[in-house]
Design an enzyme around this catalytic site. Structure first.
Site, PDB file in Angstrom:
ATOM      1  N   LYS A  13       0.826  -1.197   0.000  1.00  0.00           N
ATOM      2  CA  LYS A  13       0.000   0.000   0.000  1.00  0.00           C
ATOM      3  C   LYS A  13       0.876   1.269   0.000  1.00  0.00           C
ATOM      4  O   LYS A  13       2.095   1.175   0.219  1.00  0.00           O
ATOM      5  CB  LYS A  13      -0.947  -0.064   1.209  1.00  0.00           C
ATOM      6  CG  LYS A  13      -1.929  -1.252   1.138  1.00  0.00           C
ATOM      7  CD  LYS A  13      -2.879  -1.283   2.343  1.00  0.00           C
ATOM      8  CE  LYS A  13      -3.895  -2.413   2.257  1.00  0.00           C
ATOM      9  NZ  LYS A  13      -4.866  -2.396   3.390  1.00  0.00           N
ATOM     10  N   TYR A  53     -12.461  -3.419  -3.538  1.00  0.00           N
ATOM     11  CA  TYR A  53     -13.061  -3.425  -2.201  1.00  0.00           C
ATOM     12  C   TYR A  53     -14.587  -3.448  -2.287  1.00  0.00           C
ATOM     13  O   TYR A  53     -15.266  -2.810  -1.477  1.00  0.00           O
ATOM     14  CB  TYR A  53     -12.576  -2.220  -1.387  1.00  0.00           C
ATOM     15  CG  TYR A  53     -11.170  -2.362  -0.838  1.00  0.00           C
ATOM     16  CD1 TYR A  53     -10.783  -3.491  -0.112  1.00  0.00           C
ATOM     17  CD2 TYR A  53     -10.230  -1.355  -1.007  1.00  0.00           C
ATOM     18  CE1 TYR A  53      -9.499  -3.622   0.411  1.00  0.00           C
ATOM     19  CE2 TYR A  53      -8.939  -1.477  -0.481  1.00  0.00           C
ATOM     20  CZ  TYR A  53      -8.582  -2.613   0.231  1.00  0.00           C
ATOM     21  OH  TYR A  53      -7.311  -2.731   0.756  1.00  0.00           O
ATOM     22  N   ASN A 126      -2.121  -0.010   7.129  1.00  0.00           N
ATOM     23  CA  ASN A 126      -1.583  -1.319   7.527  1.00  0.00           C
ATOM     24  C   ASN A 126      -0.727  -2.000   6.453  1.00  0.00           C
ATOM     25  O   ASN A 126      -0.731  -3.220   6.317  1.00  0.00           O
ATOM     26  CB  ASN A 126      -2.703  -2.246   8.020  1.00  0.00           C
ATOM     27  CG  ASN A 126      -3.737  -2.540   6.958  1.00  0.00           C
ATOM     28  OD1 ASN A 126      -3.656  -2.006   5.849  1.00  0.00           O
ATOM     29  ND2 ASN A 126      -4.689  -3.407   7.261  1.00  0.00           N
ATOM     30  N   HIS A 129      -1.757  -5.591   1.434  1.00  0.00           N
ATOM     31  CA  HIS A 129      -2.989  -6.351   1.180  1.00  0.00           C
ATOM     32  C   HIS A 129      -2.622  -7.707   0.591  1.00  0.00           C
ATOM     33  O   HIS A 129      -1.685  -7.800  -0.201  1.00  0.00           O
ATOM     34  CB  HIS A 129      -3.869  -5.603   0.165  1.00  0.00           C
ATOM     35  CG  HIS A 129      -4.958  -6.466  -0.399  1.00  0.00           C
ATOM     36  ND1 HIS A 129      -6.184  -6.601   0.216  1.00  0.00           N
ATOM     37  CD2 HIS A 129      -4.988  -7.284  -1.490  1.00  0.00           C
ATOM     38  CE1 HIS A 129      -6.925  -7.448  -0.485  1.00  0.00           C
ATOM     39  NE2 HIS A 129      -6.219  -7.879  -1.520  1.00  0.00           N
ATOM     40  N   GLU A 140      -9.297 -10.533  -7.882  1.00  0.00           N
ATOM     41  CA  GLU A 140      -8.391  -9.390  -7.720  1.00  0.00           C
ATOM     42  C   GLU A 140      -7.241  -9.405  -8.738  1.00  0.00           C
ATOM     43  O   GLU A 140      -6.849  -8.355  -9.240  1.00  0.00           O
ATOM     44  CB  GLU A 140      -7.860  -9.352  -6.284  1.00  0.00           C
ATOM     45  CG  GLU A 140      -8.978  -9.017  -5.300  1.00  0.00           C
ATOM     46  CD  GLU A 140      -8.571  -9.060  -3.841  1.00  0.00           C
ATOM     47  OE1 GLU A 140      -9.422  -8.727  -2.995  1.00  0.00           O
ATOM     48  OE2 GLU A 140      -7.420  -9.435  -3.529  1.00  0.00           O
TER      49      GLU A 140
HETATM   50  P1  IDP Z   1      -7.820  -7.320   5.120  1.00  0.00           P
HETATM   51  O1  IDP Z   1      -7.068  -6.211   4.444  1.00  0.00           O
HETATM   52  O2  IDP Z   1      -7.021  -7.920   6.241  1.00  0.00           O
HETATM   53  O3  IDP Z   1      -8.375  -8.350   4.160  1.00  0.00           O
HETATM   54  P2  IDP Z   1     -10.541  -6.284   5.342  1.00  0.00           P
HETATM   55  O4  IDP Z   1     -11.505  -6.503   6.465  1.00  0.00           O
HETATM   56  O5  IDP Z   1     -10.851  -6.928   4.039  1.00  0.00           O
HETATM   57  O6  IDP Z   1      -9.093  -6.657   5.860  1.00  0.00           O
HETATM   58  O7  IDP Z   1     -10.450  -4.697   5.139  1.00  0.00           O
HETATM   59  C1  IDP Z   1      -9.783  -4.163   4.030  1.00  0.00           C
HETATM   60  C2  IDP Z   1      -8.948  -2.984   4.470  1.00  0.00           C
HETATM   61  O8  IDP Z   1      -9.820  -1.948   4.893  1.00  0.00           O
HETATM   62  C3  IDP Z   1      -8.040  -3.235   5.671  1.00  0.00           C
HETATM   63  O9  IDP Z   1      -6.795  -3.777   5.336  1.00  0.00           O
HETATM   64  C4  IDP Z   1      -7.896  -1.849   6.231  1.00  0.00           C
HETATM   65  O10 IDP Z   1      -6.931  -1.092   5.483  1.00  0.00           O
HETATM   66  C5  IDP Z   1      -9.270  -1.252   5.983  1.00  0.00           C
HETATM   67  N1  IDP Z   1     -10.183  -1.412   7.110  1.00  0.00           N
HETATM   68  C6  IDP Z   1     -10.928  -2.498   7.451  1.00  0.00           C
HETATM   69  N2  IDP Z   1     -11.683  -2.287   8.537  1.00  0.00           N
HETATM   70  C7  IDP Z   1     -11.434  -0.999   8.891  1.00  0.00           C
HETATM   71  C8  IDP Z   1     -11.927  -0.137   9.947  1.00  0.00           C
HETATM   72  O11 IDP Z   1     -12.761  -0.528  10.780  1.00  0.00           O
HETATM   73  N3  IDP Z   1     -11.417   1.118   9.987  1.00  0.00           N
HETATM   74  C9  IDP Z   1     -10.507   1.580   9.086  1.00  0.00           C
HETATM   75  N4  IDP Z   1     -10.031   0.832   8.084  1.00  0.00           N
HETATM   76  C10 IDP Z   1     -10.484  -0.432   7.985  1.00  0.00           C
HETATM   77 MG    MG Z   2      -9.915  -8.307   2.811  1.00  0.00          MG
END
Ligand code: IDP
Ligand code: MG
Length: 162
Positions: A13, A53, A126, A129, A140
């Protein structure tokens, strides 16, 4: 090809690119023996992100997530290997850095929490991905890569690990 050899989509990212940790992260992926068969730097667009997404588009955090993902270029990759989808998910760690094991990529390179980001009014970042499931991986890879951008080659050590 064995049904257990999979391709998964990985994105470093914008925070990973800006922090200059792309090389370190790619080394960790290569060190597992998995094979990078597609690799490019791209600027995410609303159109790409809304597909990528799809399951999050209507969630309250989506606007911030899209802002984060468009904040600079990302490094998009396709990683191939035995159980590559699960192996990449293990390597990246839990979504919230607070839960991510310190040996994982998210655990090593971040010490954030979603609660803190919310309270501080900051975007939650974070690093990386990776597709969560095989169906998601196929979807994807198709969103981010054309078939001709994926390479077919044999790694030097492939006979040892497959
Ligand atoms: P993942 O990336 O571990 O698959 P997902 O639940 O698919 O997690 O969420 C996608 C991305 O969206 C996360 O990596 C994070 O960057 C963001 N995200 C998910 N939940 C939240 C939240 O509650 N607050 C802010 N960002 C979130
Ligand atoms: Mg995800």
């Amino acid at each position: 090809m064995s049904e257990y050899v999979e391709r998964t989509f990985v994105a470093l990212k914008p925070d990973a690119v800006k922090r200059g940790i792309v090389g370190d992260i790619i080394s960790q992926i290569e060190n597992t023996g998995m094979k990078i068969v597609g690799l490019k730097m791209v600027q995410a667009t609303d159109q790409l992100l809304e597909q990528h997404y799809e399951e999050h588009v209507d969630k309250p955090f989506y606007e911030g997530l899209a802002e984060y993902m468009k904040d600079g270029p990302i490094v998009a990759m396709v990683v191939e290997g035995v159980h590559a989808v699960d192996n990449m998910r293990k390597l990246i760690g839990d979504t919230d850095a607070r839960e991510a094991h310190p040996a994982t990529i998210r655990g090593q390179y971040s010490h954030m929490s979603m609660d803190h980001a919310d309270e501080a009014g900051r975007l939650y970042r974070n690093i990386i991905h990776a597709s969560a499931e095989k169906d998601e991986a196929e979807k994807e890879v198709n969103i981010w890569f054309e078939e001709e951008e994926l390479q077919d080659f044999e790694q030097a050590h492939e006979q040892e690990v497959r």
